[in-house]
Design an enzyme around this catalytic site. Sequence first.
Site, PDB file in Angstrom:
ATOM      1  N   ARG A 246     -36.504 -34.811  82.618  1.00 45.56           N
ATOM      2  CA  ARG A 246     -36.963 -35.768  81.592  1.00 45.56           C
ATOM      3  C   ARG A 246     -38.362 -36.194  82.012  1.00 45.56           C
ATOM      4  O   ARG A 246     -38.559 -36.766  83.081  1.00 45.56           O
ATOM      5  CB  ARG A 246     -36.030 -36.971  81.493  1.00 45.56           C
TER       6      ARG A 246
ATOM      7  N   HIS B  32     -36.537 -33.525  71.941  1.00 43.07           N
ATOM      8  CA  HIS B  32     -35.305 -34.005  72.605  1.00 43.07           C
ATOM      9  C   HIS B  32     -34.150 -33.105  72.136  1.00 43.07           C
ATOM     10  O   HIS B  32     -33.248 -33.539  71.418  1.00 43.07           O
ATOM     11  CB  HIS B  32     -35.060 -35.473  72.226  1.00 43.07           C
TER      12      HIS B  32
ATOM     13  N   GLN C  96     -30.316 -34.092  72.565  1.00 49.40           N
ATOM     14  CA  GLN C  96     -29.859 -35.110  71.613  1.00 49.40           C
ATOM     15  C   GLN C  96     -29.501 -34.469  70.274  1.00 49.40           C
ATOM     16  O   GLN C  96     -28.458 -34.762  69.680  1.00 49.40           O
ATOM     17  CB  GLN C  96     -30.985 -36.154  71.405  1.00 49.40           C
TER      18      GLN C  96
ATOM     19  N   ASP D  54     -34.718 -44.112  64.805  1.00 41.10           N
ATOM     20  CA  ASP D  54     -34.969 -44.185  66.246  1.00 41.10           C
ATOM     21  C   ASP D  54     -36.010 -45.294  66.476  1.00 41.10           C
ATOM     22  O   ASP D  54     -36.627 -45.781  65.517  1.00 41.10           O
ATOM     23  CB  ASP D  54     -35.486 -42.817  66.753  1.00 41.10           C
TER      24      ASP D  54
ATOM     25  N   CYS E 220     -30.077 -42.443  67.881  1.00 41.32           N
ATOM     26  CA  CYS E 220     -29.831 -41.774  69.168  1.00 41.32           C
ATOM     27  C   CYS E 220     -29.619 -42.783  70.297  1.00 41.32           C
ATOM     28  O   CYS E 220     -29.068 -42.429  71.332  1.00 41.32           O
ATOM     29  CB  CYS E 220     -30.990 -40.838  69.489  1.00 41.32           C
TER      30      CYS E 220
ATOM     31  N   ARG F  24     -22.538 -36.993  73.287  1.00 41.89           N
ATOM     32  CA  ARG F  24     -23.524 -36.400  74.196  1.00 41.89           C
ATOM     33  C   ARG F  24     -22.806 -35.680  75.345  1.00 41.89           C
ATOM     34  O   ARG F  24     -23.233 -34.627  75.789  1.00 41.89           O
ATOM     35  CB  ARG F  24     -24.449 -37.484  74.781  1.00 41.89           C
TER      36      ARG F  24
HETATM   37  N1   CP Z   1     -30.439 -40.964  73.470  1.00 41.47           N
HETATM   38  C1   CP Z   1     -30.833 -40.832  74.743  1.00 41.47           C
HETATM   39  O1   CP Z   1     -31.369 -39.806  75.159  1.00 41.47           O
HETATM   40  O2   CP Z   1     -30.569 -41.911  75.510  1.00 41.47           O
HETATM   41  P1   CP Z   1     -31.088 -42.176  76.982  1.00 41.47           P
HETATM   42  O3   CP Z   1     -32.575 -42.426  76.888  1.00 41.47           O
HETATM   43  O4   CP Z   1     -30.336 -43.366  77.436  1.00 41.47           O
HETATM   44  O5   CP Z   1     -30.813 -40.958  77.820  1.00 41.47           O
HETATM   45  N1  NVA Z   2     -37.888 -41.535  70.928  1.00 41.47           N
HETATM   46  C1  NVA Z   2     -37.215 -42.189  72.022  1.00 41.47           C
HETATM   47  C2  NVA Z   2     -35.925 -41.506  72.311  1.00 41.47           C
HETATM   48  C3  NVA Z   2     -35.132 -42.118  73.425  1.00 41.47           C
HETATM   49  C4  NVA Z   2     -33.838 -41.397  73.663  1.00 41.47           C
HETATM   50  C5  NVA Z   2     -38.108 -42.163  73.253  1.00 41.47           C
HETATM   51  O1  NVA Z   2     -38.708 -41.133  73.549  1.00 41.47           O
HETATM   52  O2  NVA Z   2     -38.222 -43.203  73.915  1.00 41.47           O
END
Ligand code: CP
Ligand code: NVA
Length: 306
Positions: free
Chosen positions: A104, A131, A134, A226, A265, A293
């Site tokens: 990540r 992502h 997700q 989101d 999400c 998930r």
């Molecule tokens: N939706 C999602 O990816 O959540 P986190 O940021 O908690 O991993």
């Molecule tokens: N768009 C959000 C998604 C988090 C799961 C971010 O990148 O923070």
Amino acid sequence: MKNKQKDFLTLKDYSREEILYMIALAAKIKKDKKLYSDLLKSKSIALLFDKHSTRTRLSFEAGIEQLGGNCIYIDASTLQLKRGETVQDSAKVFSGYLDGLVIRTFKQETVEVFAKNSTITVINGLTDLYHPCQILSDLFTIQELGMLDKNLKFTYVGDCNNVSNSLMIGFAKLGIDMTIGCPKVYKPSEDIMEYAMHLAKESESSINITDDPIKAVENADIIYTDVWISMGDEDSEEKTKALTQFQVNSKLAHYAKPDVKIMHCLPAHRGQEITSEVMDGENSIVWQQAENRLYAQKALLVYLYS
Ligand code: CP
Ligand code: NVA
């Protein structure tokens, strides 16, 4: 289905058949939680996270363990990578110790360079651009509701970001229409839009973008939203102001079908992109979406390691 993939970096690299296969696997795994419990025996998979996470981290940690593997969580700030060791060199070293890596981070390029320079499986656990984990999971949730078909009226409203980019690619791959409601200044970037529209044309579906929130959600079966400020984004009053009319509240949801499903999400900023009334309301499926998930991540691992 025989896996031909080493990595999972974006849904762009995956066919409709592969996506549907993993969704079906997730359903099987959800029904029988003990399935594939030896698959990752003697395998070590690390999570290298540069940003916060609850769902992605926990679903992979629990999922890897449930598949018999060993999971190592790495806070990216503690690595030599942060003192200047290159991604290329780190990828070679990681390959000597591990069987896989979930990353990540900020730049999509980082996961791509990691994958290119390693012999192990690399999974994108979120970048600024995509992502895919997700969205694989969300498609499974929609399938579970019996709604993943050509007639679905799916709308994303709010800021166009990594989640909406992956949604566009996922829906276009499956040949299902998608509508996006967002302010003109926060629409998807030209190159992603062009790519997704091309995919949609090939699969005989469409991606419609409007800056009218009511038109976007009219008659929708699903409304997805989101956060307005993603991790790494600059918070700005101007952005919040522009997005205010795209808040998913009961007034906006009223324009959709009466049994519209609400997706997010998570994490949510209650009172900003979504109200508590809607998020905790009877049409919300956000907790089912979050739970899934785990099964989707396990299905992805089963596909990659079988
Ligand atoms: N939706 C999602 O990816 O959540 P986190 O940021 O908690 O991993
Ligand atoms: N768009 C959000 C998604 C988090 C799961 C971010 O990148 O923070």
